[in-house]
Design a protein around this motif. Structure first.
Motif, PDB file in Angstrom:
ATOM      1  N   VAL A 181      22.351  53.268  77.157  1.00 26.52           N
ATOM      2  CA  VAL A 181      23.719  53.625  76.672  1.00 26.52           C
ATOM      3  C   VAL A 181      25.000  52.740  77.509  1.00 26.52           C
ATOM      4  N   ALA A 182      25.720  52.075  76.900  1.00 25.08           N
ATOM      5  CA  ALA A 182      26.818  51.398  77.549  1.00 25.08           C
ATOM      6  C   ALA A 182      28.088  51.743  76.481  1.00 25.08           C
ATOM      7  N   LEU A 183      29.197  51.693  77.438  1.00 22.16           N
ATOM      8  CA  LEU A 183      30.742  51.883  76.845  1.00 22.16           C
ATOM      9  C   LEU A 183      31.069  50.440  77.244  1.00 22.16           C
ATOM     10  N   VAL A 184      32.139  49.992  76.246  1.00 21.03           N
ATOM     11  CA  VAL A 184      32.688  48.737  76.449  1.00 21.03           C
ATOM     12  C   VAL A 184      34.441  48.978  76.119  1.00 21.03           C
ATOM     13  N   GLU A 185      35.157  48.746  77.273  1.00 23.60           N
ATOM     14  CA  GLU A 185      36.419  48.909  77.479  1.00 23.60           C
ATOM     15  C   GLU A 185      37.579  47.767  77.182  1.00 23.60           C
ATOM     16  N   ALA A 235      36.978  39.826  73.004  1.00 27.06           N
ATOM     17  CA  ALA A 235      36.814  41.285  73.281  1.00 27.06           C
ATOM     18  C   ALA A 235      35.412  41.712  72.816  1.00 27.06           C
ATOM     19  N   ALA A 236      34.818  40.950  71.673  1.00 24.20           N
ATOM     20  CA  ALA A 236      33.306  41.257  71.186  1.00 24.20           C
ATOM     21  C   ALA A 236      32.161  40.497  72.034  1.00 24.20           C
ATOM     22  N   ALA A 237      32.837  39.663  72.732  1.00 29.18           N
ATOM     23  CA  ALA A 237      31.561  38.675  73.324  1.00 29.18           C
ATOM     24  C   ALA A 237      30.844  39.589  74.306  1.00 29.18           C
ATOM     25  N   PRO A 238      31.442  40.532  74.945  1.00 28.72           N
ATOM     26  CA  PRO A 238      30.488  41.525  75.781  1.00 28.72           C
ATOM     27  C   PRO A 238      29.655  42.413  75.147  1.00 28.72           C
ATOM     28  N   LEU A 250      26.546  51.115  82.350  1.00 26.58           N
ATOM     29  CA  LEU A 250      27.119  51.962  81.705  1.00 26.58           C
ATOM     30  C   LEU A 250      28.522  51.586  81.308  1.00 26.58           C
ATOM     31  N   ARG A 251      29.409  50.935  81.981  1.00 21.34           N
ATOM     32  CA  ARG A 251      30.807  50.528  81.502  1.00 21.34           C
ATOM     33  C   ARG A 251      30.960  48.896  81.541  1.00 21.34           C
ATOM     34  N   VAL A 252      31.378  48.326  80.656  1.00 17.41           N
ATOM     35  CA  VAL A 252      31.962  47.055  80.774  1.00 17.41           C
ATOM     36  C   VAL A 252      33.180  46.843  80.205  1.00 17.41           C
ATOM     37  N   GLN A 253      34.107  46.414  80.953  1.00 15.74           N
ATOM     38  CA  GLN A 253      35.745  45.933  80.760  1.00 15.74           C
ATOM     39  C   GLN A 253      35.561  44.473  80.151  1.00 15.74           C
ATOM     40  N   THR A 254      36.275  44.290  79.169  1.00 20.56           N
ATOM     41  CA  THR A 254      36.150  43.094  78.399  1.00 20.56           C
ATOM     42  C   THR A 254      37.221  41.910  78.928  1.00 20.56           C
ATOM     43  N   SER A 255      37.977  42.258  80.035  1.00 15.23           N
ATOM     44  CA  SER A 255      38.832  40.882  80.354  1.00 15.23           C
ATOM     45  C   SER A 255      39.127  41.541  81.995  1.00 15.23           C
ATOM     46  N   ASP A 256      39.566  40.400  82.711  1.00 17.36           N
ATOM     47  CA  ASP A 256      40.333  40.856  84.098  1.00 17.36           C
ATOM     48  C   ASP A 256      41.159  41.962  84.290  1.00 17.36           C
ATOM     49  N   TRP A 257      42.230  41.684  83.251  1.00 17.72           N
ATOM     50  CA  TRP A 257      43.210  42.785  83.057  1.00 17.72           C
ATOM     51  C   TRP A 257      42.778  44.242  82.927  1.00 17.72           C
ATOM     52  N   ALA A 258      41.686  44.335  81.890  1.00 21.42           N
ATOM     53  CA  ALA A 258      41.098  45.488  81.742  1.00 21.42           C
ATOM     54  C   ALA A 258      40.451  45.904  82.933  1.00 21.42           C
ATOM     55  N   ARG A 259      39.661  45.103  83.964  1.00 19.75           N
ATOM     56  CA  ARG A 259      38.973  45.644  85.066  1.00 19.75           C
ATOM     57  C   ARG A 259      40.091  46.233  85.904  1.00 19.75           C
ATOM     58  N   GLU A 260      41.007  45.448  86.068  1.00 22.85           N
ATOM     59  CA  GLU A 260      42.129  45.781  87.155  1.00 22.85           C
ATOM     60  C   GLU A 260      42.868  47.047  86.618  1.00 22.85           C
ATOM     61  N   PHE A 261      43.089  47.408  85.326  1.00 23.82           N
ATOM     62  CA  PHE A 261      43.802  48.628  84.856  1.00 23.82           C
ATOM     63  C   PHE A 261      42.942  49.658  85.104  1.00 23.82           C
TER      64      PHE A 261
END
Length: 283
Positions: A181-185, A235-238, A250-261
């Motif tokens: 199971v994984a979440l893409v943010e 955004a779809a690449a991950p 479990l979690r993957v953010q799709t950009s550096d901005w999303a990771r920081e947020f």
């Protein structure tokens, strides 16, 4: 997830945006991609993109409204009957809603939960027996709004928070039967989804009452933030990377901005830093 039989992935919400980009990219990666959408009359853009990429033979369009439990059950059964297996599900279908509960009432909250949360749960439930058989995986597109609550996004963020809690809780249980199971943010993404929400908010301003000034400030800030938005393909690449990964996080953010947020929330134990940040959006 190896062998001679082509791997099959079901992706929801593929008429535009991240879902469309993910469907084409999954097909390019060799997956037989069952691309679902509520209205298959809107499949033209997807199939045009698939033909341009040379993968139209690997993309199959099916109708699916994830809020219709019987339709979900039937769609999953049909895919397995046709292809003999289901290796992955990408829960991408969703609907935004901007507003605040005092002005918009409970019907809006319930509608958001139906498509953004219960639809995800329903499809995941229906797919799990087949994913157990294939050693498959569930990938769910949430949002940074599933981690950080955002002004005038109460209904949407509540639904995405619920999805995050559901999947985080399901993950260790599913792992015991061989399902990952994984979440893409994603953060901001340029898409018709976003444009439709901003158009709606423009109309909403006329009935916002005591919230008019703060809603206008929020809209202004949101429009400016899309200057650094990702494309749907970015955004779809991950998602496609997760489909091919031996072990998914479990979690993957799709950009550096999303990771920081997201990181700002996860290190903010008393909530004061996030509240200061989101309150500043309404000034």
């Amino acid at each position: 997830m190896t062998g001679h039989t082509p791997r099959t992935v079901l992706i929801t919400g593929t008429s535009t945006g991240i879902g469309l980009a993910a469907a084409v990219a999954a097909a390019r990666a060799g997956w037989h991609t069952v691309a679902t959408m509520r209205d298959t009359g809107r499949a033209g853009a997807l199939m045009d993109a698939a033909r341009e990429a040379g993968v139209q033979d690997l993309v199959q369009v099916k109708p699916l409204d994830v809020t219709d439990a019987a339709a979900v059950e039937a769609c999953v059964a049909e895919i397995v009957a046709e292809h003999g297996r289901l290796d992955a599900v990408v829960n991408n279908a969703g609907a935004g809603f901007v507003g605040t509960v005092e002005q918009n009432g409970m019907a809006a909250v319930r509608a958001s939960m139906e498509v953004n949360y219960f639809g995800v749960v329903e499809l995941t439930r229906a797919a799990l027996p087949h994913l157990r058989a294939s050693g498959g995986r569930v990938i769910t597109v949430t949002s940074v709004g599933g981690v950080v609550g955002q002004p005038f996004n109460e209904a949407y963020c509540a639904a995405k928070f619920a999805v995050e809690g559901f999947m985080e809780s399901l993950a260790p249980v599913a792992a015991t039967v061989g399902v990952q199971v994984a979440l893409v943010e994603p953060g901001a993404v340029t898409s018709e989804f976003v444009a439709s929400q901003l158009d709606y908010v423009t109309e909403l301003l006329s009935t916002a009452g005591p919230y008019t000034a703060t809603l206008q400030a929020y809209v202004d800030r949101t429009q400016k933030s899309y200057g650094v938005a990702q494309t749907p393909a970015e955004a779809a690449a991950p998602i496609v990377e997760l489909l091919g990964a031996e072990r998914m996080p479990l979690r993957v953010q799709t950009s550096d901005w999303a990771r920081e947020f997201v990181a700002a929330k996860l290190t903010d134990l008393d909530g004061s830093a996030v509240q200061a940040m989101t309150s500043s959006w309404l000034a």
